[in-house]
Design a protein around this motif. Structure first.
Motif, short mmCIF file in Angstrom:
data_model
loop_
_atom_site.label_atom_id
_atom_site.label_comp_id
_atom_site.label_asym_id
_atom_site.label_seq_id
_atom_site.Cartn_x
_atom_site.Cartn_y
_atom_site.Cartn_z
N ALA A 13 0.76 -1.15 -0.06
CA ALA A 13 0.22 0.03 -0.08
C ALA A 13 0.87 1.19 0.04
N CYS A 14 1.87 1.31 0.89
CA CYS A 14 2.72 2.62 0.99
C CYS A 14 3.50 2.73 -0.46
N SER A 15 4.06 1.51 -1.18
CA SER A 15 4.86 1.73 -2.37
C SER A 15 3.88 2.12 -3.61
N PHE A 16 2.84 1.59 -3.26
CA PHE A 16 1.69 1.94 -4.55
C PHE A 16 1.26 3.30 -4.44
N THR A 17 1.24 3.78 -3.34
CA THR A 17 0.87 5.19 -3.22
C THR A 17 2.11 6.36 -3.46
N PHE A 18 3.12 6.02 -2.63
CA PHE A 18 4.00 6.97 -2.49
C PHE A 18 5.11 6.69 -3.62
N SER A 19 5.20 5.72 -4.40
CA SER A 19 5.94 5.66 -5.57
C SER A 19 5.17 6.27 -6.57
N LEU A 20 3.91 6.53 -6.49
CA LEU A 20 3.20 7.35 -7.41
C LEU A 20 3.66 8.74 -7.32
N VAL A 21 3.73 9.10 -6.16
CA VAL A 21 4.52 10.68 -5.66
C VAL A 21 5.86 10.81 -6.25
N GLY A 22 6.54 9.57 -5.69
CA GLY A 22 8.04 9.68 -6.05
C GLY A 22 8.46 9.66 -7.50
N THR A 23 7.75 8.94 -8.17
CA THR A 23 8.14 8.66 -9.53
C THR A 23 7.60 9.75 -10.65
N TYR A 24 6.32 9.96 -10.14
CA TYR A 24 5.49 10.89 -11.09
C TYR A 24 5.30 12.28 -10.84
N LEU A 25 5.39 12.77 -9.50
CA LEU A 25 4.54 13.99 -9.05
C LEU A 25 5.66 15.04 -9.80
N MET A 26 7.21 14.86 -9.79
CA MET A 26 7.76 16.05 -10.47
C MET A 26 7.19 16.17 -11.67
N TYR A 27 7.11 15.02 -12.65
CA TYR A 27 7.12 15.36 -13.93
C TYR A 27 5.42 15.97 -13.89
N PHE A 28 4.56 15.48 -13.14
CA PHE A 28 3.01 16.13 -13.06
C PHE A 28 3.40 17.82 -12.87
N TYR A 29 4.18 18.03 -11.81
CA TYR A 29 4.39 19.50 -11.74
C TYR A 29 4.99 20.32 -12.85
N THR A 30 5.91 19.64 -13.31
CA THR A 30 6.69 20.47 -14.74
C THR A 30 5.76 20.44 -15.81
N ASP A 31 5.33 18.91 -16.12
CA ASP A 31 4.83 19.09 -17.71
C ASP A 31 3.20 19.16 -17.58
N VAL A 32 2.69 18.96 -16.26
CA VAL A 32 1.05 18.83 -16.64
C VAL A 32 0.46 20.03 -15.86
N PHE A 33 0.92 20.18 -14.63
CA PHE A 33 0.53 21.49 -13.68
C PHE A 33 1.17 22.82 -14.29
N GLY A 34 2.45 22.73 -14.61
CA GLY A 34 2.91 23.87 -15.22
C GLY A 34 3.81 24.75 -14.33
N ILE A 35 4.62 24.09 -13.36
CA ILE A 35 5.54 24.62 -12.36
C ILE A 35 6.85 24.60 -12.88
N GLN A 36 7.58 25.61 -12.48
CA GLN A 36 8.96 25.59 -13.03
C GLN A 36 9.93 24.38 -12.23
N ALA A 37 10.94 23.90 -12.96
CA ALA A 37 11.51 22.82 -12.34
C ALA A 37 12.28 23.38 -11.08
N ALA A 38 12.79 24.71 -11.26
CA ALA A 38 13.81 25.14 -10.13
C ALA A 38 12.85 25.48 -8.73
N ALA A 39 11.54 25.70 -9.23
CA ALA A 39 10.41 25.91 -8.05
C ALA A 39 10.18 24.61 -7.49
N VAL A 40 10.08 23.65 -8.29
CA VAL A 40 9.92 22.35 -7.68
C VAL A 40 10.87 21.76 -6.82
N GLY A 41 12.17 21.82 -7.26
CA GLY A 41 13.39 21.70 -6.63
C GLY A 41 13.54 22.43 -5.32
N THR A 42 13.04 23.55 -5.30
CA THR A 42 13.01 24.14 -3.99
C THR A 42 12.07 23.59 -2.97
#
Length: 474
Positions: A40-69
Motif C-alpha cells: 500500500a505504501c509503495s503503490f501510493t508513495f511511488s506514484l508521488v516519488g516517480t511521477y509528481l515532479m513530472y506532473f508538476y513540470t509538464d502537467v501542472f506547469g510549475i518551473q523545475a527550479a521551483a519544484v526543486g526548492t
C-alpha cells in the motif's frame, strides 16, 4: 513472552500455532498483513516519488527550479516531523499497542492528501506553487505517520532474528511489487482515465491509489499484534530516556546514514526515468516497459533469507550494492551509446542488486533497536526507527531537489526538444548520481560491526531479560 531463536530457523511444520508463536514465528495471515502494508505504501508513495515532479513540470506547469526548492523545503520540515512521530510512538500506550494505532488513525488523512497532490486547480502561478507546498508537505508528513509505525512495529512483532528477516523479506516483496505495479500501469491508466486530459488522468489515478491504501491499511491494523514488551514498554517513555537508546549505538548510526545516501540515489534516478526515456532516448513509449524490470528485484528479495543464512546480513548487503553499482555502469554505457538493449540490461542488473538492500535495511534497523536496549538498557522503537525514516525521506528529498536543480541548470523546457545541457543533466541524474550513492553506501556497510556472534549474544541476553521482567510484573 516470545522465545526467540538466536541461531536460525527450526523445522517447524509439525508445530502448532501456539508453539510457533512461542518461538517467535508468526502465523501467515500476520506475515502477509505486514507485507501488504508496504504494498500500500509503495503503490501510493511511488506514484508521488516517480511521477509528481513530472506532473508538476509538464502537467501542472510549475518551473523545475521551483519544484526543486519545494522538495528541499519539505526536507527541512522532515527534520521535525520524523522525530516527532517517533517520540509520539514512544509516548503512546493503548490497548492496541504503541505503533499499531497509527495505522488506523492516519490512513484516511494520508489517502486524502495523496489525491490532493495530483489535483490541478486553475490557479495563478503563485497559487499553484502554494497549492503544491501545502499538499506535498502534507502528504510527506502524513506518510511518516503511516510508514514509521511499520518499521517501529517490527521489533515488537517478534524477537526471532530469522523471523524478522522473513517478515522484512515479505514486506520488501510486496513493497517492490507495489512500486513496480504503479510505475508500470501509471501512464497507461492516466491515458485511460484522462482520454487525452493528463490532469484528469493523474487525478483519477491518485484517487484509485488512495482508496487502495485506505482499504489495505484497515486490514493491516486488524491483523497485526505487538507481542514483544520490555519493562518500560507498557508506559510512555520520556524523551530524555528515549534518546539514551541512541548512545554509542553504532549499528544505528550506520543504518541511518546508509538510508540517507542510498535513497538519495534511488530517488534521483526514479524521478528522471520518464525524462530520460522521453527526451534522451526519444522513446516515451518505453517508460512503462523499462519500469517493468523493477520486478527483477523481487527475485533477489525472495532469495535474501537463504543468502543471509549462508553468508550473513553484512556480506549480503555488500554483494547487493556491488551488483547495483555494476548495473549503473552498464546504464552509463548504454546512455552514452543511446543503446536501449544495454540500458535494459543495466536496469536488470541494478534492480537485482537493489532487491537485497531493500530487504535488509529494515532488519538492520530492528537489530539496532535491540542493540540500544542491550547496550543502554532502553528500548525505544519509535525514536530509533523514526530517525531512519527521516533520513530515508531526507535523502529522497535531496535527490528530488538535485533533480529539479539539475534540470533548471541544464535549461530544461517542458515538452520541447532539449538542449545538450538538459540532456546531460538528465543522464547524470539517471546514471551517475545513483552510482556514486551506491558506492558510498557500500563503504558505509564495510564499517557495520554487529557480527552474527555478537547478535546471538545480544538476543540471548534480551530474551532472558524480557522473560524475567514479565515474571516480575505478573
Amino acid at each position: 513472552m516470545i522465545k526467540s531463536d538466536p541461531v536460525g530457523p527450526h523445522h517447524v511444520t509439525h508445530l502448532t500455532t501456539a508453539q510457533k508463536l512461542a518461538q517467535g514465528i508468526l502465523p501467515w495471515h500476520e506475515r502477509l498483513s505486514y507485507g501488504i502494508s508496504d504494498f500500500a505504501c509503495s503503490f501510493t508513495f511511488s506514484l508521488v516519488g516517480t511521477y509528481l515532479m513530472y506532473f508538476y513540470t509538464d502537467v501542472f506547469g510549475i518551473q523545475a527550479a521551483a519544484v526543486g526548492t519545494l522538495m528541499l523545503v519539505a526536507r527541512i520540515v522532515d527534520a521535525f516531523d520524523g522525530p516527532f512521530w517517533g517520540i509520539m510512538i514512544d509516548h503512546t500506550h493503548t490497548k492496541w499497542g504503541k505503533s499499531r494505532p497509527y495505522l488506523l488513525w492516519f490512513c484516511a488523512p494520508f489517502s486524502i492528501f495523496t489525491v490532493l497532490c495530483f489535483a490541478a486547480p486553475n490557479l495563478s502561478m503563485t497559487g499553484k506553487i502554494i497549492w503544491a507546498y501545502v499538499t506535498y508537505i502534507g502528504v510527506d508528513v502524513l506518510y511518516s505517520a503511516v510508514n514509521i509505525p511499520l518499521t517501529s512495529i517490527l521489533p515488537s512483532l517478534t524477537e526471532n532474528s530469522h523471523e524478522r528477516v522473513t517478515l522484512s523479506t515479505i514486506r520488501s516483496l510486496f513493497s517492490n511489487f507495489g512500486g513496480t505495479l504503479i510505475s508500470v500501469i501509471a501512464l497507461p491508466l492516466v491515458g485511460f482515465f484522462g482520454q487525452g486530459n493528463d490532469k484528469k488522468g493523474f487525478f483519477s489515478l491518485a484517487l484509485l491509489a488512495g482508496i487502495v491504501f485506505f482499504v489495505i491499511y484497515l486490514v493491516v491494523f486488524k491483523n497485526l499484534r505487538e507481542r514483544v514488551h520490555s519493562e518500560g514498554s507498557e508506559k510512555p517513555l520520556p524523551i530524555k530516556t528515549s534518546l539514551k537508546a541512541l548512545k554509542r549505538n553504532w549499528p544505528w548510526v550506520i543504518v541511518i546514514v546508509l538510508n540517507f545516501v542510498y535513497w538519495l540515489g534511488m530517488q534521483a534516478k526514479n524521478q528522471v526515468t520518464i525524462y530520460f526515456f522521453k527526451y534522451n532516448l526519444g522513446r516515451a513509449d518505453l517508460v512503462s516497459f523499462a519500469l517493468l524490470f523493477n520486478a527483477v528485484s523481487l527475485i533477489s528479495v525472495f532469495m535474501t533469507p537463504q543468502v543471509v543464512l549462508k553468508i550473513g546480513k553484512k556480506k549480503t548487503m555488500l554483494g547487493g550494492l556491488a551488483i547495483a553499482i555494476a548495473g549503473q555502469l552498464f546504464l552509463g554505457i548504454g546512455a552514452r551509446m543511446l543503446n536501449i538493449a544495454i540500458i535494459i540490461f543495466g536496469t536488470i542488473i541494478s534492480n537485482f542488486g537493489n532487491g537485497f538492500i531493500s530487504a535488509l535495511i529494515a532488519v538492520l534497523l530492528a537489530d539496532s533497536v535491540d542493540y540500544g536496549e542491550w547496550r543502554n538498557g532502553v528500548r525505544a522503537e519509535g525514536i530509533v526507527t523514526s530517525a531512519s525514516s527521516f533520513t530515508a525521506k531526507f535523502g529522497m528529498g535531496i535527490g528530488g531537489a538535485i533533480s529539479g536543480f539539475f534540470l533548471s541548470l541544464g535549461h530544461y523546457v517542458p515538452n520541447k526538444t532539449q538542449p545538450a545541457s538538459a540532456l546531460f543533466a538528465i543522464e547524470s541524474d539517471y546514471v551517475w548520481v545513483p552510482m556514486i550513492a551506491f558506492a558510498i553506501s557500500l563503504i558505509l556497510v564495510l564499517f557495520y560491526q554487529l557480527t552474527p556472534k555478537k547478535e546471538k549474544e545480544m538476543t540471548r541476553y534480551l530474551t532472558k531479560k524480557h522473560q524475567q521482567e514479565q515474571v516480575t510484573t505478573k
